[in-house]
Scaffold this motif. Sequence first.
Motif, PDB file in Angstrom:
ATOM      1  N   TYR A 124       0.626  -1.461  -0.082  1.00 52.58           N
ATOM      2  CA  TYR A 124      -0.109   0.176   0.130  1.00 52.58           C
ATOM      3  C   TYR A 124       1.056   1.026  -0.204  1.00 52.58           C
ATOM      4  CZ  TYR A 124      -4.110  -2.912   0.604  1.00 52.58           C
ATOM      5  OH  TYR A 124      -5.432  -3.446   0.366  1.00 52.58           O
ATOM      6  N   GLY A 125       2.024   0.906  -0.485  1.00 53.00           N
ATOM      7  CA  GLY A 125       3.009   2.463  -0.566  1.00 53.00           C
ATOM      8  C   GLY A 125       3.672   2.728   0.691  1.00 53.00           C
ATOM      9  N   ALA A 126       3.639   2.467   1.663  1.00 52.47           N
ATOM     10  CA  ALA A 126       4.550   2.678   2.764  1.00 52.47           C
ATOM     11  C   ALA A 126       5.602   1.960   3.400  1.00 52.47           C
ATOM     12  CB  ALA A 126       3.608   1.986   3.932  1.00 52.47           C
ATOM     13  N   PHE A 127       6.191   2.196   4.096  1.00 54.17           N
ATOM     14  CA  PHE A 127       7.624   2.056   4.401  1.00 54.17           C
ATOM     15  C   PHE A 127       7.930   1.163   5.762  1.00 54.17           C
ATOM     16  CE2 PHE A 127      11.619   2.137   6.670  1.00 54.17           C
ATOM     17  CZ  PHE A 127      12.427   1.711   5.910  1.00 54.17           C
ATOM     18  N   ALA A 128       7.469   0.261   6.328  1.00 59.00           N
ATOM     19  CA  ALA A 128       7.596  -0.780   7.534  1.00 59.00           C
ATOM     20  C   ALA A 128       8.696  -1.064   7.983  1.00 59.00           C
ATOM     21  CB  ALA A 128       6.499  -1.528   7.444  1.00 59.00           C
ATOM     22  N   ILE A 129       8.931  -0.506   9.144  1.00 60.14           N
ATOM     23  CA  ILE A 129      10.300  -1.367   9.857  1.00 60.14           C
ATOM     24  C   ILE A 129       9.943  -2.474  11.158  1.00 60.14           C
ATOM     25  CG2 ILE A 129      12.033  -0.984  11.454  1.00 60.14           C
ATOM     26  CD1 ILE A 129      11.280   2.053  10.708  1.00 60.14           C
ATOM     27  N   ALA A 130       9.522  -3.533  10.777  1.00 54.31           N
ATOM     28  CA  ALA A 130       9.510  -5.054  12.004  1.00 54.31           C
ATOM     29  C   ALA A 130      10.500  -5.263  12.691  1.00 54.31           C
ATOM     30  CB  ALA A 130       9.337  -6.007  10.574  1.00 54.31           C
ATOM     31  N   VAL A 131       9.681  -5.059  13.658  1.00 52.64           N
ATOM     32  CA  VAL A 131      10.593  -5.853  15.179  1.00 52.64           C
ATOM     33  C   VAL A 131      10.127  -6.700  15.990  1.00 52.64           C
ATOM     34  CG1 VAL A 131      12.808  -3.694  15.229  1.00 52.64           C
ATOM     35  CG2 VAL A 131       9.739  -3.921  16.451  1.00 52.64           C
ATOM     36  N   ALA A 132      11.021  -7.549  16.667  1.00 55.07           N
ATOM     37  CA  ALA A 132      10.025  -8.808  17.073  1.00 55.07           C
ATOM     38  C   ALA A 132      10.118  -8.636  18.512  1.00 55.07           C
ATOM     39  CB  ALA A 132      11.283  -9.813  16.823  1.00 55.07           C
ATOM     40  N   SER A 133      11.023  -7.174  19.426  1.00 53.11           N
ATOM     41  CA  SER A 133      10.251  -7.017  21.105  1.00 53.11           C
ATOM     42  C   SER A 133      10.155  -5.847  21.116  1.00 53.11           C
ATOM     43  CB  SER A 133      11.409  -8.246  21.605  1.00 53.11           C
ATOM     44  OG  SER A 133      12.303  -7.110  21.212  1.00 53.11           O
ATOM     45  N   VAL A 134       9.613  -5.603  22.844  1.00 55.66           N
ATOM     46  CA  VAL A 134       9.660  -4.099  22.990  1.00 55.66           C
ATOM     47  C   VAL A 134      11.005  -3.234  23.488  1.00 55.66           C
ATOM     48  CG1 VAL A 134       8.940  -2.966  25.218  1.00 55.66           C
ATOM     49  CG2 VAL A 134       7.846  -4.732  24.556  1.00 55.66           C
ATOM     50  N   ASP A 135      12.218  -3.849  23.584  1.00 54.29           N
ATOM     51  CA  ASP A 135      13.354  -3.031  23.452  1.00 54.29           C
ATOM     52  C   ASP A 135      13.783  -2.955  22.534  1.00 54.29           C
ATOM     53  OD1 ASP A 135      14.813  -5.537  26.717  1.00 54.29           O
ATOM     54  OD2 ASP A 135      13.699  -3.757  25.705  1.00 54.29           O
ATOM     55  N   GLU A 136      13.301  -3.991  20.743  1.00 54.91           N
ATOM     56  CA  GLU A 136      14.154  -3.881  19.784  1.00 54.91           C
ATOM     57  C   GLU A 136      13.001  -2.108  18.976  1.00 54.91           C
ATOM     58  OE1 GLU A 136      13.974  -7.755  18.732  1.00 54.91           O
ATOM     59  OE2 GLU A 136      15.225  -6.431  16.628  1.00 54.91           O
ATOM     60  N   ALA A 137      11.970  -1.907  19.098  1.00 51.23           N
ATOM     61  CA  ALA A 137      10.884  -1.375  18.716  1.00 51.23           C
ATOM     62  C   ALA A 137      11.588   0.047  19.912  1.00 51.23           C
ATOM     63  CB  ALA A 137       9.199  -1.594  18.923  1.00 51.23           C
ATOM     64  N   LEU A 138      11.715   0.235  21.259  1.00 48.27           N
ATOM     65  CA  LEU A 138      11.977   1.455  21.612  1.00 48.27           C
ATOM     66  C   LEU A 138      13.295   1.988  20.929  1.00 48.27           C
ATOM     67  CD1 LEU A 138      11.061  -0.063  25.393  1.00 48.27           C
ATOM     68  CD2 LEU A 138      10.328   1.886  23.935  1.00 48.27           C
ATOM     69  N   ALA A 139      14.635   1.111  20.352  1.00 44.16           N
ATOM     70  CA  ALA A 139      15.375   1.340  19.887  1.00 44.16           C
ATOM     71  C   ALA A 139      15.812   1.484  19.091  1.00 44.16           C
ATOM     72  CB  ALA A 139      16.286  -0.215  19.872  1.00 44.16           C
ATOM     73  N   VAL A 140      14.621   1.522  18.246  1.00 47.00           N
ATOM     74  CA  VAL A 140      13.912   2.090  16.458  1.00 47.00           C
ATOM     75  C   VAL A 140      13.597   3.469  16.873  1.00 47.00           C
ATOM     76  CG1 VAL A 140      12.700   2.135  14.619  1.00 47.00           C
ATOM     77  CG2 VAL A 140      13.738  -0.031  15.084  1.00 47.00           C
ATOM     78  N   LEU A 141      12.466   3.702  17.844  1.00 45.90           N
ATOM     79  CA  LEU A 141      12.336   4.325  17.896  1.00 45.90           C
ATOM     80  C   LEU A 141      12.767   5.833  18.397  1.00 45.90           C
ATOM     81  CD1 LEU A 141       8.681   4.018  19.482  1.00 45.90           C
ATOM     82  CD2 LEU A 141       8.888   4.638  17.058  1.00 45.90           C
ATOM     83  N   GLU A 142      14.137   5.120  18.601  1.00 46.55           N
ATOM     84  CA  GLU A 142      15.595   6.364  19.637  1.00 46.55           C
ATOM     85  C   GLU A 142      15.904   6.766  18.259  1.00 46.55           C
ATOM     86  OE1 GLU A 142      17.472   5.066  22.146  1.00 46.55           O
ATOM     87  OE2 GLU A 142      16.332   4.405  24.040  1.00 46.55           O
ATOM     88  N   GLN A 143      16.105   6.343  17.340  1.00 49.11           N
ATOM     89  CA  GLN A 143      16.344   6.204  15.688  1.00 49.11           C
ATOM     90  C   GLN A 143      16.196   6.498  15.128  1.00 49.11           C
ATOM     91  OE1 GLN A 143      19.926   5.644  16.032  1.00 49.11           O
ATOM     92  NE2 GLN A 143      20.178   5.952  18.084  1.00 49.11           N
ATOM     93  N   ALA A 144      14.520   6.492  14.891  1.00 49.30           N
ATOM     94  CA  ALA A 144      13.808   6.892  14.394  1.00 49.30           C
ATOM     95  C   ALA A 144      13.191   7.379  13.860  1.00 49.30           C
ATOM     96  CB  ALA A 144      14.223   6.201  12.746  1.00 49.30           C
TER      97      ALA A 144
END
Length: 680
Positions: free
Chosen positions: A574-594
């Motif tokens: 549908y045109g989005a850019f998806a970032i997929a992670v497997a855990s809470v810690d990975e999600a928080l780390a992604v949000l810190e960077q982008a």
Amino acid sequence: MQMEPKVNILLVDDKLENLLALEAILEKLGENLVRATSGEEALRCLLHQDFAVILLDVQMPGMDGFETATLIRNRGRSRHTPIIFLTAFSTSDQMLFKGYALGAVDYLLKPLDPNILTSKVTVFVELFKKTEAVKQQTAQLVAVNGSLRQSEERLRSLSTCSPVGIFEIDTEGGCRYTNPRYQAICGLKAAESLEKSWLESVHLEDREQAVASWSTYIYYGRDYSEEFRFQTAQGIVRWVQVRSSPMLSGQGELLGYVGTLEDITERKQAEEVRAQVIREQTARQEAEAANRMKDEFLAVLSHELRTPLTSMLGWSKILRSKKLDDKATSRALEAIERNAISQMQLIEDILDVSRIIRGQLRLNVSAVNLISVMEAALEAVRPLAEPKEIQLTTGLDTSVGSVYGDPARLQQIVWNLLTNAIKFTPKGGRVEVHLSVIPGEEQTTQKYAQIQVIDTGIGISSEFLPKVFERFRQADSTTTRSHNGLGLGLAIVRHLVELHKGTIFAQSPGSGQGATFTVKLPLLQDNRGNRGNRETTAEISSSVASTPLAGLRVLVVDDEADTRNFLSFMFEEYGAFAIAVASVDEALAVLEQAKADILISDIGMSEQDGYTLIRKLRSLEPEKGGCIPAIALTAYTREEDRLEALSAGFQQHLSKPIDPTKLIAMVASLLKLPVEVPVS
């Protein structure tokens, strides 16, 4: 174990042999036997000790037994001490009456029967012990009651003077107690506070969330902590933190709930002021940085455009004014052509950036063989490498399949990376180009083509490495810099890679140690091969109906790899850019960077669940992702599960199995996208 104290028994007789006989009989009782050879001595003993029983001889010289008994009864301390009279003479009724009148409990004739004497004395010893035990228990009860009264008074004072509101609720929801601070926060009188729930004082805009979160708390019985706005009947609005815990009996039976209300209005106001100050400072710093970058960019742009113009105009004038031989003419034309190409590339880069900013960069997509793309790019940059004697080495895996993309833009990606490597590699250096196939995440069949450009150039400092793909960023933008360019190439490369649903990252050990740029692009699956025969043109814009989520960054969190891959593929379709992670810690780390535009998270995950993730996010400041829109995905479909997800901080709740159309529509609705979501 502590030994029981001995009981005192007073033996009164003027004859020593009688005392010895009494001691011999009573010794087996193991108690403390006290002798007295006269009435006077017996009275002196009673001044300092208490006795369980007194064995008193009637016939004694001086003060006889009756006179001694009379004095014993006149003292308050010994008034009720049992007295057994001992006599060697027959007891007349008159003597018996006299003895009993003086408080005697018994008469025993000498010679004494040891068994009778022992049994009678034992009775009074046991009675004395029990009486003493009762006295001790009474004293302990008095002390405990006094302590309880003090504790009760202390608790009453603490509750009355407490700076936080205190309440107690029974299992039926009825309020059993409130303190004055609770009544003040809710704007209720003492009697009203017992009739109304604190939920009725919550601001209307927050009440639905409060009721939902409180219902979830009552259902699950965990500790409760939430923040709401309260509004009194007088119109006073304040922020209140509500905390509560279950109240259990010693056997673990639920008795009710105890909680507190704390006025946090000042804290909220201070946080808002601080957040506003931080936002203003950040905005000011960003504006200042943007101005500096703009000024630097304009200066560099002027230089980069004027430099080729100088050469072109200079050679043009020479050609017009002088007759040159063929060799000189060829040299002039080559210089003009070379500088014109350089200027054309600068203009193309500027136009590409403009299209990217406006979301209008176009792709002509088809199935593309990367080998041909790589070879074309290598041939295009060889003339740049040869004058610097840079060695170009390749390692291209010919078994790499096709990718779905724009062949011209893919060649632009490789060409930009190669020209960048050649530019920053000194004379005699080396640039390596590799193409290989790498697997995707576990439990998926998706494979990726990996392109690596490795150079032995000046490298990238650790300070500049995180900014290497930003527009208009250059490690050296001063007038003394040793390399030309506008700092647009790598920014364009990153955007083009992301449009092809790939990723790019840079690595460098440090200045002077070279750099490695790695691009990953998804390879076409077998079931997608028919796409290779269809070329389509898609405008990358949020207004295109076939890609309603274009440009949207979606963070997917799920510990199941198949679900992650499905959701990523669906959003990218549908045109989005998806970032997929497997855990809470990975999600928080992604949000810190982008920054992500929306969060899609599973609830039931190992170690930390979706509720933990959303609560951690909601505790962050807005600029750090605290206000990110969020949708909960879960296989738990009860109404209580939906309420718990909403009260935890999710805006929407969707049950599994997931209907892609519903999920995309929910995302579009939540983000208020002005598009019509296509039905799949």
